[in-house]
Structures are given as structure tokens and as C-alpha cells.
Design an enzyme around this catalytic site. Structure first.
Site, mmCIF file in Angstrom:
data_model
loop_
_atom_site.group_PDB
_atom_site.id
_atom_site.type_symbol
_atom_site.label_atom_id
_atom_site.label_comp_id
_atom_site.label_asym_id
_atom_site.label_seq_id
_atom_site.Cartn_x
_atom_site.Cartn_y
_atom_site.Cartn_z
ATOM 1 N N TYR A 259 3.625 -21.493 46.281
ATOM 2 C CA TYR A 259 2.784 -22.468 45.578
ATOM 3 C C TYR A 259 1.348 -22.389 46.087
ATOM 4 O O TYR A 259 0.397 -22.352 45.288
ATOM 5 C CB TYR A 259 3.336 -23.872 45.784
ATOM 6 C CG TYR A 259 2.474 -24.959 45.179
ATOM 7 C CD1 TYR A 259 2.509 -25.213 43.818
ATOM 8 C CD2 TYR A 259 1.625 -25.724 45.981
ATOM 9 C CE1 TYR A 259 1.720 -26.206 43.258
ATOM 10 C CE2 TYR A 259 0.834 -26.713 45.434
ATOM 11 C CZ TYR A 259 0.882 -26.962 44.070
ATOM 12 O OH TYR A 259 0.081 -27.941 43.525
ATOM 13 N N LYS B 126 -2.234 -21.339 43.935
ATOM 14 C CA LYS B 126 -3.434 -22.158 43.805
ATOM 15 C C LYS B 126 -4.658 -21.450 44.396
ATOM 16 O O LYS B 126 -5.781 -21.631 43.918
ATOM 17 C CB LYS B 126 -3.215 -23.511 44.472
ATOM 18 C CG LYS B 126 -2.191 -24.385 43.752
ATOM 19 C CD LYS B 126 -2.607 -24.703 42.323
ATOM 20 C CE LYS B 126 -1.669 -25.700 41.664
ATOM 21 N NZ LYS B 126 -2.072 -26.052 40.279
#
Length: 246
Positions: free
Chosen positions: A164, A168
Site C-alpha cells: 500500500y 501511494k
């Protein structure tokens, strides 16, 4: 020019719905981009009951046909688009370690958080270019910062979620590249960190409200002509924009 229309992806709940509500209260027509149209329509009715001009549009950021259909819907209804907030995101539960993290889950997160955001942006650029003051906001995360990840004093030092976080961080680079490329068109592109927010994605646990998490995205969506671009921002407790470390 005062913006008149906004599209927020992943907007039927959480931070996305809060962004739509706050932009709507500023007088904009808000379009709620949602994978499941029924949920989007229910959220739009909720905003309409509050006096906000809201519409739902089916939009799955991972599906090119869905994105193209959403573009056609907004083009017919509006003819242009002033604000795009790429809020839709995906995060899986914490893996035991990066050595054991599922590549398939990482791939799905990149498909939504990175490629999905770029896919939507590319598709809506023709409508954004028709605006006199278009704004693009990318929903990033404080977990994307390379500086903070290397700082033992940072609250994110011991956080896992490598897939994750990496998605980003990649989104941040796309934000910078888009901002540089679109500057000639007067389109401002920024990334935001909503901070730890209590939503379904975080298990509705610790964190502030979605309304608080929405503030930096709304502030940058409504930024004036001399406002920033190619930045990564969060909001202070007083509601002021704070420039983050990439």
C-alpha cells in the site's frame, strides 16, 4: 473563475462522500463516482436532502469501459469539468511481513491506487482542459513519504503495509509529473494526506472523522490562481494547509 463542477471517485462513503459534501456546500455540482451505482445514488440523495446539487455516476477506476462511459455522461451533462478528486483507493489488512506479502494483493492495490487514478485523469483531461481553472487532487497518504519511512522519529517508522505504501509513493511521482506537464494548461495538480481517518478502509478504528480527512483535498480543489501545484499537503489541527515531505 469560480469552479462549478467536481467529480470525486470512491464517493459513496467515507472521505470521498465528505469531500463531495464540502464541495457541494461551496456551491459546486458534485458528481459521485462509484463502482456500485445504487450506493452512489443513495449517497447522492443524502446530499440532495441537504440542499446540495449531487449526482451519481457509475465509475470503476479499474475498468476502462466504465471510465469512458462516465466521461460521456459528464460531457453530455456539463460539457466540461473543473475539479477531479482521485479519492478511490484500496488497502488490504496488514501482511505479516514484506517477505510474505501477497503479490496479487499488491498488484490489485497498484491497479486501483496508481493506474486507476491515472486512467481517470487521462480520460477526463479533455473536459478539464475546457475549464478556465481546473484542479486535480490525488488522495495519497502520509505512509507514502520516503523521508518519514527513513526517520526513526516518525510515527510511521514501524508501520508495515509495504505494498500500500509503495502504491501511494508511486502516485506521488505521477502527481509531480502531471503537475509539470499540465502547468502550461493552467491545471494545478496536488497530492494530499488525509491523516489517520476512521473509515471502512481503516476498520473504523482510531483516527479523526472523514470530515476532517476531507479538508486538505477540498482546500486544494478550491485553490485560487496563485495557489500551489506539484505539492503534497495535509491539514493542521487549525485547518491550515501544511506542506509534507515527499
Amino acid at each position: 473563475m469560480t469552479p462549478s463542477s467536481a467529480l470525486i471517485t470512491g464517493a459513496n462513503k467515507g472521505i470521498g462522500l465528505a469531500i463531495a459534501r464540502q464541495l457541494g456546500k461551496n456551491g459546486l455540482v458534485v458528481w459521485l463516482g462509484c463502482r456500485k451505482l445504487a450506493l452512489g445514488e443513495a449517497a447522492a440523495r443524502q446530499l440532495q436532502d441537504e440542499g446540495i446539487k449531487a449526482q451519481a455516476v457509475q465509475l470503476d477506476v479499474t475498468d476502462p469501459a466504465s471510465v469512458s462511459s462516465a466521461v460521456a455522461t459528464l460531457e453530455q451533462a456539463n460539457g466540461s469539468l473543473d475539479i477531479l478528486v482521485n479519492n478511490a483507493g484500496l488497502m488490504y489488512g496488514p501482511p505479516p511481513s514484506l517477505a510474505e506479502e501477497s503479490i496479487d494483493e499488491m498488484r490489485q492495490m497498484f491497479e486501483t491506487n496508481v493506474f486507476g487514478a491515472l486512467r481517470v485523469t487521462q480520460a477526463f483531461l479533455p473536459l478539464l482542459r475546457k475549464s478556465e481553472a481546473a484542479r486535480i487532487v490525488m488522495m495519497s497518504s502520509g505512509l507514502s513519504s520516503l523521508n518519514d519511512a527513513l526517520d526513526m522519529r516518525s510515527e510511521t517508522w514501524g508501520v508495515g503495509f509495504a505494498g500500500y505504501c509503495a502504491s501511494k509513493t508511486a502516485l506521488n511521482m505521477l502527481t509531480v509529473k502531471l503537475a509539470k506537464e499540465l502547468a502550461r494548461d493552467g491545471i494545478k495538480v496536488n497530492a494530499v494526506d488525509p491523516g489517520l481517518t476512521s473509515t471502512d478502509m481503516t476498520g473504523n478504528g482510531a483516527g479523526h472523522s472523514p470530515e476532517m480527512g476531507a479538508r486538505p483535498a477540498v482546500a486544494l480543489a478550491l485553490a485560487h490562481a496563485f495557489g500551489p501545484t506539484a505539492g503534497f499537503y495535509s491539514c493542521s489541527a487549525q485547518g491550515e494547509l501544511v506542506l509534507n515531505n515527499w
